[in-house]
Motif scaffolding. Sequence first.
Motif, short mmCIF file in Angstrom:
data_model
loop_
_atom_site.label_atom_id
_atom_site.label_comp_id
_atom_site.label_asym_id
_atom_site.label_seq_id
_atom_site.Cartn_x
_atom_site.Cartn_y
_atom_site.Cartn_z
N ASN A 448 -16.90 -11.33 21.08
CA ASN A 448 -16.05 -10.48 21.92
C ASN A 448 -16.44 -9.01 21.78
O ASN A 448 -16.50 -8.46 20.68
N ALA A 449 -16.73 -8.39 22.91
CA ALA A 449 -17.11 -6.98 22.94
C ALA A 449 -15.95 -6.12 22.47
O ALA A 449 -14.78 -6.43 22.71
N GLY A 450 -16.26 -5.05 21.77
CA GLY A 450 -15.23 -4.14 21.28
C GLY A 450 -14.90 -4.36 19.82
O GLY A 450 -14.39 -3.46 19.16
N ASN A 451 -15.18 -5.56 19.32
CA ASN A 451 -15.00 -5.83 17.89
C ASN A 451 -16.32 -5.48 17.21
O ASN A 451 -17.26 -6.28 17.17
N THR A 452 -16.38 -4.27 16.69
CA THR A 452 -17.66 -3.76 16.18
C THR A 452 -18.18 -4.55 14.99
O THR A 452 -19.39 -4.66 14.80
N LYS A 462 -28.64 -12.86 15.11
CA LYS A 462 -29.77 -12.93 16.05
C LYS A 462 -31.10 -12.77 15.31
O LYS A 462 -32.03 -13.57 15.48
N GLN A 463 -31.17 -11.75 14.44
CA GLN A 463 -32.41 -11.50 13.70
C GLN A 463 -32.73 -12.65 12.75
O GLN A 463 -33.88 -13.10 12.64
N PHE A 474 -28.29 -12.27 22.65
CA PHE A 474 -26.98 -11.89 22.14
C PHE A 474 -26.19 -11.18 23.24
O PHE A 474 -26.65 -10.17 23.79
N LYS A 475 -24.98 -11.71 23.56
CA LYS A 475 -24.20 -11.21 24.68
C LYS A 475 -22.73 -10.99 24.31
O LYS A 475 -21.90 -11.88 24.49
N MET A 494 -23.70 -20.67 21.60
CA MET A 494 -23.24 -20.32 20.26
C MET A 494 -22.26 -19.16 20.38
O MET A 494 -22.33 -18.38 21.32
N VAL A 495 -21.37 -19.05 19.39
CA VAL A 495 -20.39 -17.97 19.43
C VAL A 495 -20.05 -17.53 18.02
O VAL A 495 -20.06 -18.33 17.08
#
Length: 614
Positions: A448-452, A462-463, A474-475, A494-495
Amino acid sequence: MTRRGFWVLVILALVVLLCKACIVRDVPPQKTKSDITKTKLQKVNYPEPENITLNGTDYLQSKAPVGKFGGSMVLSTVGDPKTFNPFNCKDNTSSTMAGVMYDGLLTTNPITGEVVPKLAKGYTISHDGKVYTIYLRKGIKWSDGKPITSDDVVFTWQNIIFGGMGDTSTRDSLVINGKLPTVRKYGDYTVVFVTPEPYAPFLRMLSTPIAPKHIFQPAVKKGATYFDSFLSTTTKPDKFVVSGAFKLKEYVPAQRIVYERNPNYYEINTKDQKLPYLNKLIYLIVGDQNNEVLKFEAKELDIISLQGSRVARYKSLEPHSDFKLYNLGPDTGTMYLSLNLNTRKNDKGEYYVEPVKQKWFNDLNFRTAADYALDRKNMVLNIANGIGAPLYTAESLNSIYLNKKLKPYGKNLAKAKIYLKKSGFYTDKKGRLFDKNGNRVEFNLYTNAGNTEREAIGVMVKQDLEDLGMKVNFKPIEFNSLVNKLVSTFDWDMVIMGLTGSPLEPNGGKNVWMSDGRLHMFNMRTPQEGKAGILPWEKELDTMFTKGALATKFEDRKVYYDKYQEIIYKEKPMIYIYSPIRIVAVRNKFKNIYPSSLSGITHNIEEIYENKRY
């Protein structure tokens, strides 16, 4: 001793104390490096409220120091709520916002973890463990002045929960050998629940909110479709009738949620004055965690939960600031990487997951390789600044049901490659990974975007996976869109996500682990599919949770919950990442703060008051 070594010892000590005493203990604020090693685990002496009857009304009386009336507290939430109906909540924000307004019959002591009265003044359980008699408080009222009686309780459980209105998670968790409990009233202030079998989690489930019958009954009569939109975020605040300490006053999307004190709340102080002390409770909708920090530092927020990377700075500021840091110990929730194991088709005949990816994700060797590729220790050090510990199980580090026999392990690319090779995966001269049929291993990774914090974890995951030759897209996406993928459209690979949990009751995760659970996201089924295509180990999970709930002794229950953790540890549908230490900053002007490892900072919001001298 290094900072990293110290925090590992703190976590281990906390878990040992929890499991020996079966209670949640609290950790004092983090110290500076010079005296941090002198910190000892301490129990917070929270003065638990007591029952008292005045002029025929059964109040709950606070034993905390008498405070001052007035003022407000400003907290934050990253996103907007989706509803204010406590029976429709499917996300943590909505659940929190509705929870402000509606109380349950019972609650949990924030320090000991014991079940204690809330709307009820007491309860008894029969010797056979199947009959629960609940005694309600006489004379207490809803915010509109109407009495709270057994009719409200029976209606809530019989017509809303057992009737399948709204989110059915509570009902689904109460099915015992195919049967639901029964509920009956005996007079205006006594309610009796009967379970088909002794059911260990049932008592804690009586913390479920109670609805005012005179408000909710018309919505129930109009049916499930209408009920799903009842008390939505577009409902006018004056339509809310509540039992909690605060009532909705204003909601401005993407800006704020404002609550005002409920003048009919049933808790009083030792001067017999009605609580809460605060006039307003305000949640600013901050959008993301970076903005949350900016607002706290601009003194627009009164409380903030800090990521590990920010703790050192805030600790250095604390002696000269207007806030205090509280260490709440390991997070009670869990953070994980999950793979989509769904092999079925939607109603259009299309696969939810591409067949090629289905084969990868359902291959235990592939999942095990992904697990061994993760550098958890590096994530703890670089994202949490060492303030946390790697996590390998489905239970949180402070759970009294934690299976400590499951051994930790570090990143091991050599071992990961062996597992991949077993299933025919290979790399080309450029180091790119292919399956045995020559398909390039490429997939999408969401969070979820915004959760830094999760975004940072995503970059490192990802790495780590690309170290094996995988191509990872990664999205980070908006939270509602992500939830829709997980539980509605099932179109994800994946999540990285997190789940809340209770250190005292694993059955709260039943909807995640049961094969037909509404949050069984790694192999989600539609209601029509039921248990279609159930995997052998999924069936075993069903058995563990069924037997674990029916066992009544802690020792017997732990056998089943140890086994469920062992299954997840082995099969890896969810790969756990790390458990952060919860550090919270609170403005000094607020008094009656009793930090709890189990319930956080504002569990006693009705007792907290603002001392304006600060």
